[in-house]
Design a protein around this motif. Structure first.
Motif, PDB file in Angstrom:
ATOM      1  N   ALA A 165       0.892  -1.233   0.055  1.00 14.57           N
ATOM      2  CA  ALA A 165       0.194  -0.139  -0.087  1.00 14.57           C
ATOM      3  C   ALA A 165       0.971   1.251   0.025  1.00 14.57           C
ATOM      4  CB  ALA A 165      -1.008  -0.050   1.231  1.00 14.57           C
ATOM      5  N   LEU A 166       0.758   2.025  -0.972  1.00 12.21           N
ATOM      6  CA  LEU A 166       1.441   3.341  -1.043  1.00 12.21           C
ATOM      7  C   LEU A 166       0.485   4.438  -0.921  1.00 12.21           C
ATOM      8  CD1 LEU A 166       3.614   2.505  -4.228  1.00 12.21           C
ATOM      9  CD2 LEU A 166       4.378   2.224  -1.660  1.00 12.21           C
ATOM     10  N   SER A 167       0.679   5.499   0.216  1.00 16.03           N
ATOM     11  CA  SER A 167      -0.010   6.451   0.430  1.00 16.03           C
ATOM     12  C   SER A 167      -0.187   7.557  -0.803  1.00 16.03           C
ATOM     13  CB  SER A 167       0.055   7.303   1.528  1.00 16.03           C
ATOM     14  OG  SER A 167       1.485   8.079   1.532  1.00 16.03           O
ATOM     15  N   ARG A 168      -0.979   8.423  -1.117  1.00 16.16           N
ATOM     16  CA  ARG A 168      -0.811   9.412  -1.958  1.00 16.16           C
ATOM     17  C   ARG A 168       0.227  10.248  -1.817  1.00 16.16           C
ATOM     18  NH1 ARG A 168      -5.997   8.315  -0.864  1.00 16.16           N
ATOM     19  NH2 ARG A 168      -7.764   8.103  -2.316  1.00 16.16           N
ATOM     20  N   ASN A 169       0.772  10.407  -0.593  1.00 13.69           N
ATOM     21  CA  ASN A 169       1.884  11.316  -0.278  1.00 13.69           C
ATOM     22  C   ASN A 169       3.050  10.771  -0.452  1.00 13.69           C
ATOM     23  OD1 ASN A 169       2.713  13.956   1.041  1.00 13.69           O
ATOM     24  ND2 ASN A 169       3.905  12.569   2.104  1.00 13.69           N
ATOM     25  N   ASP A 170       3.036   9.360  -0.414  1.00 12.12           N
ATOM     26  CA  ASP A 170       4.271   8.693  -0.990  1.00 12.12           C
ATOM     27  C   ASP A 170       4.656   8.670  -2.531  1.00 12.12           C
ATOM     28  OD1 ASP A 170       5.051   7.690   1.601  1.00 12.12           O
ATOM     29  OD2 ASP A 170       3.650   5.746   1.050  1.00 12.12           O
ATOM     30  N   ILE A 171       3.426   8.730  -3.180  1.00  8.78           N
ATOM     31  CA  ILE A 171       3.570   8.744  -4.639  1.00  8.78           C
ATOM     32  C   ILE A 171       3.577  10.092  -5.099  1.00  8.78           C
ATOM     33  CG2 ILE A 171       2.255   8.382  -6.706  1.00  8.78           C
ATOM     34  CD1 ILE A 171       0.512   6.289  -5.211  1.00  8.78           C
ATOM     35  N   LEU A 172       3.281  11.191  -4.373  1.00  9.96           N
ATOM     36  CA  LEU A 172       3.434  12.468  -4.711  1.00  9.96           C
ATOM     37  C   LEU A 172       4.827  12.862  -4.631  1.00  9.96           C
ATOM     38  CD1 LEU A 172       1.653  14.945  -5.703  1.00  9.96           C
ATOM     39  CD2 LEU A 172       1.849  15.635  -3.160  1.00  9.96           C
ATOM     40  N   GLU A 173       5.474  12.587  -3.458  1.00 10.54           N
ATOM     41  CA  GLU A 173       6.857  12.731  -3.157  1.00 10.54           C
ATOM     42  C   GLU A 173       7.831  12.018  -3.919  1.00 10.54           C
ATOM     43  OE1 GLU A 173       8.301  12.721   0.861  1.00 10.54           O
ATOM     44  OE2 GLU A 173       6.860  14.111   1.585  1.00 10.54           O
ATOM     45  N   LYS A 174       7.511  10.589  -4.460  1.00 13.04           N
ATOM     46  CA  LYS A 174       8.212   9.981  -5.387  1.00 13.04           C
ATOM     47  C   LYS A 174       8.551  10.398  -6.714  1.00 13.04           C
ATOM     48  CE  LYS A 174      10.534   6.326  -6.403  1.00 13.04           C
ATOM     49  NZ  LYS A 174      12.230   5.972  -5.791  1.00 13.04           N
ATOM     50  N   VAL A 175       7.308  10.957  -7.319  1.00 13.31           N
ATOM     51  CA  VAL A 175       7.007  11.287  -8.578  1.00 13.31           C
ATOM     52  C   VAL A 175       7.156  12.762  -8.820  1.00 13.31           C
ATOM     53  CG1 VAL A 175       5.412  11.205 -10.483  1.00 13.31           C
ATOM     54  CG2 VAL A 175       5.557   9.069  -9.159  1.00 13.31           C
ATOM     55  N   TRP A 176       6.554  13.429  -7.927  1.00 11.28           N
ATOM     56  CA  TRP A 176       6.386  14.914  -8.115  1.00 11.28           C
ATOM     57  C   TRP A 176       7.505  15.654  -7.581  1.00 11.28           C
ATOM     58  CZ3 TRP A 176       2.082  12.047  -9.069  1.00 11.28           C
ATOM     59  CH2 TRP A 176       1.322  12.455 -10.050  1.00 11.28           C
ATOM     60  N   GLY A 177       7.934  14.910  -6.439  1.00 14.07           N
ATOM     61  CA  GLY A 177       9.290  15.617  -5.648  1.00 14.07           C
ATOM     62  C   GLY A 177       8.620  15.949  -4.272  1.00 14.07           C
ATOM     63  N   ALA A 178       9.453  16.265  -3.265  1.00 16.65           N
ATOM     64  CA  ALA A 178       9.086  16.926  -1.790  1.00 16.65           C
ATOM     65  C   ALA A 178       8.725  18.488  -2.103  1.00 16.65           C
ATOM     66  CB  ALA A 178      10.281  16.639  -1.118  1.00 16.65           C
ATOM     67  N   SER A 179       9.270  19.073  -3.227  1.00 16.91           N
ATOM     68  CA  SER A 179       9.148  20.482  -3.136  1.00 16.91           C
ATOM     69  C   SER A 179       8.059  20.721  -3.967  1.00 16.91           C
ATOM     70  CB  SER A 179      10.422  20.854  -3.823  1.00 16.91           C
ATOM     71  OG  SER A 179      10.630  20.533  -5.181  1.00 16.91           O
ATOM     72  N   TYR A 180       7.203  19.888  -4.567  1.00 18.17           N
ATOM     73  CA  TYR A 180       6.051  20.120  -5.126  1.00 18.17           C
ATOM     74  C   TYR A 180       4.880  20.858  -4.000  1.00 18.17           C
ATOM     75  CZ  TYR A 180       1.821  19.547  -8.263  1.00 18.17           C
ATOM     76  OH  TYR A 180       0.608  19.705  -8.798  1.00 18.17           O
ATOM     77  N   TYR A 181       4.331  21.901  -4.805  1.00 17.08           N
ATOM     78  CA  TYR A 181       3.243  22.379  -3.817  1.00 17.08           C
ATOM     79  C   TYR A 181       1.906  22.374  -4.592  1.00 17.08           C
ATOM     80  CZ  TYR A 181       4.338  27.062  -5.640  1.00 17.08           C
ATOM     81  OH  TYR A 181       4.833  28.062  -6.329  1.00 17.08           O
TER      82      TYR A 181
END
Length: 234
Positions: free
Chosen positions: A177-193
């Motif tokens: 199970a991968l959270s939305r936040n996991d996917i967001l950080e992995k693909v879009w990067g931690a700096s994506y706002y």
């Protein structure tokens, strides 16, 4: 190279975008209409990393242009610019192949942050070193990391660079199970706002490409209260 195609029918806005992007090192090419943009794209000998598309333009609009550009390239980064704030406008752009969206009016800081974030993803994918294993096979699906392709029972499935990154993340973490936040950080990067729902829209788009029935997914399944997982269990 850092080349960006700016498509905007309002001269003042187009110049505002170009000036700010040039200041941070982007080479910009401007088009005042979707039709002009397609002509530029088809005749340009160098190529573009990103296309910045206004939605509301006379003649062919930004949505139609996005579809045409996506047909020509799955790796081109596409950002939609819209004066509307309605949810459906954002979702529509993402569903037809855009990677991100910005709602007008926007500040130079937001414009540069979103463009930089997408450029980093496009660049990282083009420069990514080869993995030790060229392929990952899960059931009827094969992900080729060298050619950056996905097949189902031998048939190719066309993926954008964002979709490929999402699938790669799932394939390297099957039945997890991968959270939305996991996917967001992995693909879009931690700096994506941007907004977290960009993950949900991309999952919906992927299901339409890989599932036998997108309304009843059996591979890319929802984990309620958590996020999503790639299901290999029968």
């Amino acid at each position: 190279m850092k080349r960006i195609l700016i498509v905007e029918d309002e001269t003042a806005i187009r110049e505002f975008e170009a000036i700010n992007l040039k200041r941070v090192g982007y080479e910009t090419v401007e088009a005042g209409s979707a039709e002009e943009a397609l002509q530029i794209y088809d005749t340009d000998a160098i190529g573009f990393d990103i296309a910045l598309l206004d939605v509301m333009m006379p003649g062919m609009d930004g949505f139609a242009l996005c579809k045409e550009l996506r047909k020509k390239s799955q790796s081109l980064g596409i950002i939609m610019l819209t004066a509307k704030s309605q949810e459906m406008d954002k979702i529509s752009g993402l569903m037809i192949g855009a990677d991100d969206y910005i709602t007008k009016p926007f500040s130079p800081t937001e414009l540069l942050a979103r463009v930089d974030s997408l450029y980093r993803r496009v660049e990282l994918q083009s420069l990514k070193p080869q993995q030790s294993a060229d392929e990952i096979t899960l059931g009827e699906f094969t992900l080729n990391l060298r050619r950056r392709t996905l097949t189902k029972n031998g048939a190719d499935i066309e993926l954008t660079q964002v979709e490929f990154q999402i699938i790669e993340y799932f394939f390297t973490n099957p039945d997890t199970a991968l959270s939305r936040n996991d996917i967001l950080e992995k693909v879009w990067g931690a700096s994506y706002y941007g907004e977290e729902k960009i993950v949900d829209v991309n999952i919906r788009r992927l299901r339409m490409k890989i599932e036998d029935d997108a309304s009843a997914p059996k591979y890319l399944v929802t984990v309620w209260g958590m996020g999503y997982k790639w299901n290999t269990l029968s």
